[in-house]
Write an enzyme that holds these catalytic residues in place. Structure first.
Site, PDB file in Angstrom:
ATOM      1  N   ARG A  15       0.807  -1.219   0.000  1.00 20.55           N
ATOM      2  CA  ARG A  15       0.000   0.000   0.000  1.00 20.55           C
ATOM      3  C   ARG A  15       0.843   1.274   0.000  1.00 20.55           C
ATOM      4  O   ARG A  15       0.328   2.359  -0.204  1.00 20.55           O
ATOM      5  CB  ARG A  15      -0.948  -0.018   1.218  1.00 20.55           C
ATOM      6  CG  ARG A  15      -2.054  -1.051   1.095  1.00 20.55           C
ATOM      7  CD  ARG A  15      -2.720  -1.353   2.431  1.00 20.55           C
ATOM      8  NE  ARG A  15      -1.943  -2.293   3.246  1.00 20.55           N
ATOM      9  CZ  ARG A  15      -2.338  -2.775   4.423  1.00 20.55           C
ATOM     10  NH1 ARG A  15      -3.488  -2.383   4.940  1.00 20.55           N
ATOM     11  NH2 ARG A  15      -1.587  -3.619   5.094  1.00 20.55           N
ATOM     12  N   ASN A 384      39.910  26.993  -7.588  1.00 23.23           N
ATOM     13  CA  ASN A 384      40.550  25.743  -7.157  1.00 23.23           C
ATOM     14  C   ASN A 384      40.473  24.640  -8.197  1.00 23.23           C
ATOM     15  O   ASN A 384      41.102  23.613  -8.048  1.00 23.23           O
ATOM     16  CB  ASN A 384      39.945  25.262  -5.836  1.00 23.23           C
ATOM     17  CG  ASN A 384      38.464  24.988  -5.947  1.00 23.23           C
ATOM     18  OD1 ASN A 384      37.756  25.676  -6.683  1.00 23.23           O
ATOM     19  ND2 ASN A 384      37.987  24.006  -5.218  1.00 23.23           N
TER      20      ASN A 384
HETATM   21  C1  UD1 Z   1      -1.731  -6.164  11.138  1.00 22.90           C
HETATM   22  C2  UD1 Z   1      -2.635  -7.070  11.994  1.00 22.90           C
HETATM   23  C3  UD1 Z   1      -3.844  -6.252  12.421  1.00 22.90           C
HETATM   24  C4  UD1 Z   1      -3.364  -5.048  13.208  1.00 22.90           C
HETATM   25  C5  UD1 Z   1      -2.356  -4.222  12.419  1.00 22.90           C
HETATM   26  C6  UD1 Z   1      -1.727  -3.173  13.300  1.00 22.90           C
HETATM   27  C7  UD1 Z   1      -2.355  -9.352  11.248  1.00 22.90           C
HETATM   28  C8  UD1 Z   1      -2.923 -10.462  10.426  1.00 22.90           C
HETATM   29  N1  UD1 Z   1      -3.037  -8.212  11.235  1.00 22.90           N
HETATM   30  O1  UD1 Z   1      -2.419  -5.797   9.974  1.00 22.90           O
HETATM   31  O2  UD1 Z   1      -4.716  -7.030  13.230  1.00 22.90           O
HETATM   32  O3  UD1 Z   1      -4.491  -4.265  13.556  1.00 22.90           O
HETATM   33  O4  UD1 Z   1      -1.304  -5.045  11.905  1.00 22.90           O
HETATM   34  O5  UD1 Z   1      -0.771  -2.420  12.595  1.00 22.90           O
HETATM   35  O6  UD1 Z   1      -1.338  -9.544  11.878  1.00 22.90           O
HETATM   36  N2  UD1 Z   1       4.905  -8.939   7.903  1.00 22.90           N
HETATM   37  C9  UD1 Z   1       5.884  -9.918   7.771  1.00 22.90           C
HETATM   38  N3  UD1 Z   1       5.624 -11.016   7.021  1.00 22.90           N
HETATM   39  C10 UD1 Z   1       4.432 -11.214   6.399  1.00 22.90           C
HETATM   40  C11 UD1 Z   1       3.445 -10.214   6.544  1.00 22.90           C
HETATM   41  C12 UD1 Z   1       3.702  -9.097   7.310  1.00 22.90           C
HETATM   42  O7  UD1 Z   1       6.985  -9.782   8.307  1.00 22.90           O
HETATM   43  O8  UD1 Z   1       4.280 -12.246   5.742  1.00 22.90           O
HETATM   44  C13 UD1 Z   1       5.209  -7.741   8.709  1.00 22.90           C
HETATM   45  C14 UD1 Z   1       5.135  -6.457   7.910  1.00 22.90           C
HETATM   46  O9  UD1 Z   1       6.401  -6.111   7.386  1.00 22.90           O
HETATM   47  C15 UD1 Z   1       4.660  -5.436   8.931  1.00 22.90           C
HETATM   48  C16 UD1 Z   1       3.883  -6.282   9.938  1.00 22.90           C
HETATM   49  O10 UD1 Z   1       4.225  -7.625   9.711  1.00 22.90           O
HETATM   50  O11 UD1 Z   1       5.738  -4.833   9.611  1.00 22.90           O
HETATM   51  C17 UD1 Z   1       2.360  -6.121   9.758  1.00 22.90           C
HETATM   52  O12 UD1 Z   1       2.003  -6.439   8.433  1.00 22.90           O
HETATM   53  P1  UD1 Z   1       0.908  -5.606   7.647  1.00 22.90           P
HETATM   54  O13 UD1 Z   1       0.717  -6.199   6.323  1.00 22.90           O
HETATM   55  O14 UD1 Z   1       1.173  -4.166   7.750  1.00 22.90           O
HETATM   56  O15 UD1 Z   1      -0.390  -5.971   8.509  1.00 22.90           O
HETATM   57  P2  UD1 Z   1      -1.686  -5.064   8.696  1.00 22.90           P
HETATM   58  O16 UD1 Z   1      -2.602  -5.272   7.563  1.00 22.90           O
HETATM   59  O17 UD1 Z   1      -1.298  -3.696   9.049  1.00 22.90           O
HETATM   60 MG    MG Z   2       0.491  -2.653   9.051  1.00 28.23          MG
END
Ligand code: UD1
Ligand code: MG
Length: 456
Positions: A15, A384
């Site tokens: 995103r 220079n």
């Molecule tokens: C996630 C949570 C959501 C919470 C929100 C808060 C889950 C399923 N959902 O959603 O409940 O309200 O964060 O910010 O956990 N990441 C990995 N590997 C992956 C996927 C993600 O390392 O396979 C890491 C991303 O880099 C990021 C974090 O996990 O730092 C969260 O991932 P993101 O995709 O942002 O989750 P959200 O949709 O924000």
């Molecule tokens: Mg997130």
């Protein structure tokens, strides 16, 4: 309780619509992931484990030995990500704190509160929630009739009733380590084809294990960054925190809203920062300075009692009681010594302006060493660069450079020498000599030459 932290940073951050991994987007001059690592480091004795994947090499390069690394490849969700840390951690910790690298505003204090809540509870996990008006696409906290948390439901999977819930999952959890490692492999596959860490809640509840929760107080800490709109919001919050810190430490910020101070900058007491000023990178500013307005200072060291007005400074040093501006430019390797002054439209690169020396108007010093008490007249330029190479200029103490002198390097001007206005100096000038003209000649020699002419 032996505690370690796992920070998830492997996701692509679709995103953000960027070629740069989301967690490396800068906030207050540092990559976003830095903040999660710093907060985790404050509350645990062991190095945090960073789960990397998308752009992993770049993340590793940015964080170096401030973390340990587990690689998640491919990225199959937050639950799958935590599993990748198991080999590094199993048997080494009683509790595992999990945070997300895209939550940079979370403070160590909030983490510590969560850890304390978890510590004596015997819960399978304790999670940090927040009540917020803007749901931001976060997972919703679903509570049962007895008020206990029974599940976290991701926004995409919510019923209309669940969508209306305003208690949200912050993505910060403290797990019983043994329970975590035993249960992660049993997480169900989500509709999106990922293993959600959030599903651990329903899992624990189904097993009759306690799920504890702590509702965070300060909503601004829980700003998760998924888009560039969120990035700008976090930047604003972080800068307000930094500005507040410096005001409380005795620095006057005339207009905090237009004062941009990076996370690593330091400022001495009773310094005043005027509007539209950017203090960036690893800049250090001493006490009793007056900085701004309209100034950019990056990676510089500024002593005490200095004044910088409407100027741009990069990788430069200003010693105590020196001043520049308005409209000065100090480039890499510039040094203004104690009590020296650079005025309107001055520029310096890889040069030193000696103690008490003055360069008042429209001058350029490049690769020049200027001694103490030198006067650089208006419009002076060290030439220079010969089109291929850079050459040095040395100007010793008490020299007087006349206005509009062109000093063609390599050049050495001895102590107490003088150049006439408009001279183009192509040869070294001995101590005490006076040269003038184009090209510049010593005054005595010129007088002799004139009298030779007269004899003819
Ligand atoms: C996630 C949570 C959501 C919470 C929100 C808060 C889950 C399923 N959902 O959603 O409940 O309200 O964060 O910010 O956990 N990441 C990995 N590997 C992956 C996927 C993600 O390392 O396979 C890491 C991303 O880099 C990021 C974090 O996990 O730092 C969260 O991932 P993101 O995709 O942002 O989750 P959200 O949709 O924000
Ligand atoms: Mg997130």
């Amino acid at each position: 309780m032996r505690l370690t932290t796992v920070i998830l940073a492997a996701g692509q951050g679709t995103r953000m619509k960027s070629t740069l991994p989301k967690v490396l987007h800068p906030l207050a001059g540092k990559p976003m992931v830095h903040y999660a690592v710093a907060a985790a480091t404050e509350v645990t004795d062991t190095l945090p484990v960073l789960v990397i994947g998308h752009g992993g090499d770049q993340v590793r390069a940015a964080m170096g030995d401030r973390a340990r690394y587990a690689v998640q490849e491919p990225q199959l969700g937050t639950g799958h990500a935590v599993r990748q840390a198991r080999d590094l951690l199993s048997g080494q910790a009683d509790a595992v704190l999990v945070t997300y690298a895209d939550m940079p505003l979370l403070t160590a204090r909030s983490l510590a509160r969560l850890i304390n809540t978890h510590a004596a509870s015997g819960a399978a996990l304790t999670l940090l929630t927040v009540v917020a008006q803007d749901p931001r696409g976060f997972g919703r906290i679903v509570r049962g009739a007895d008020g206990r948390v029974v599940a976290i439901v991701e926004e995409a999977d919510c019923t209309p009733e669940q969508l209306a819930i305003r208690e949200l999952n912050t993505g910060v959890y403290c797990f019983d380590a043994e329970w975590l490692w035993a249960n992660l492999p049993t997480l169900p596959l989500s509709r999106k084809g990922e293993y959600y860490l959030t599903d651990t809640v329903a899992l624990a509840v189904a097993q009759g294990r306690l799920v504890n929760d702590l509702c965070a107080v300060d909503e601004s800490e829980l700003l998760g960054i998924n888009t560039r709109v969120h990035l700008a919001e976090a930047e604003r919050v972080l800068r307000a925190r930094i500005n507040r810190h410096w005001m409380e430490a005795g620095v006057t910020l005339m207009d905090p809203a237009t004062t941009y101070i990076d996370a690593d900058v330091t400022i001495g007491q009773d310094t005043t920062v005027l509007p539209n000023t950017y203090l960036l990178g690893r800049t250090e500013i001493g006490a009793h300075c007056r900085i701004g307005p309209g100034t950019i200072i990056e990676d510089c060291r500024i002593g005490a009692g200095c004044t910088v007005t409407l100027s741009v400074l990069e990788q430069a040093v200003m010693e105590d009681e020196s001043n520049i501006g308005p409209f000065g430019h100090l480039r890499k390797g510039a040094r203004i010594c104690r009590g020296a002054h650079m005025g309107n439209f001055g520029e310096m690169k890889n040069s030193t302006l000696g103690p008490g020396s003055k360069m008042g108007h429209f001058s350029y010093l490049g690769d020049a060493q200027v001694g103490p008490n030198v006067n650089i007249g208006a419009g002076t330029i060290t030439c220079n660069f010969d089109g291929e190479r850079k050459h040095p200029t040395v100007i010793e103490e008490d020299v007087f450079i006349g206005s509009d002198s062109m000093l063609v390097a390599p050049l050495h001007i001895g102590r107490g020498a003088k150049t006439g206005a408009g001279s183009v100096v192509t040869h070294d000038v001995p101590a005490g000599a006076v040269v003038y003209g184009v090209p510049a000649r010593p005054r005595r020699a010129a007088v002799d030459a004139d009298s030779e002419d007269a004899k003819e």
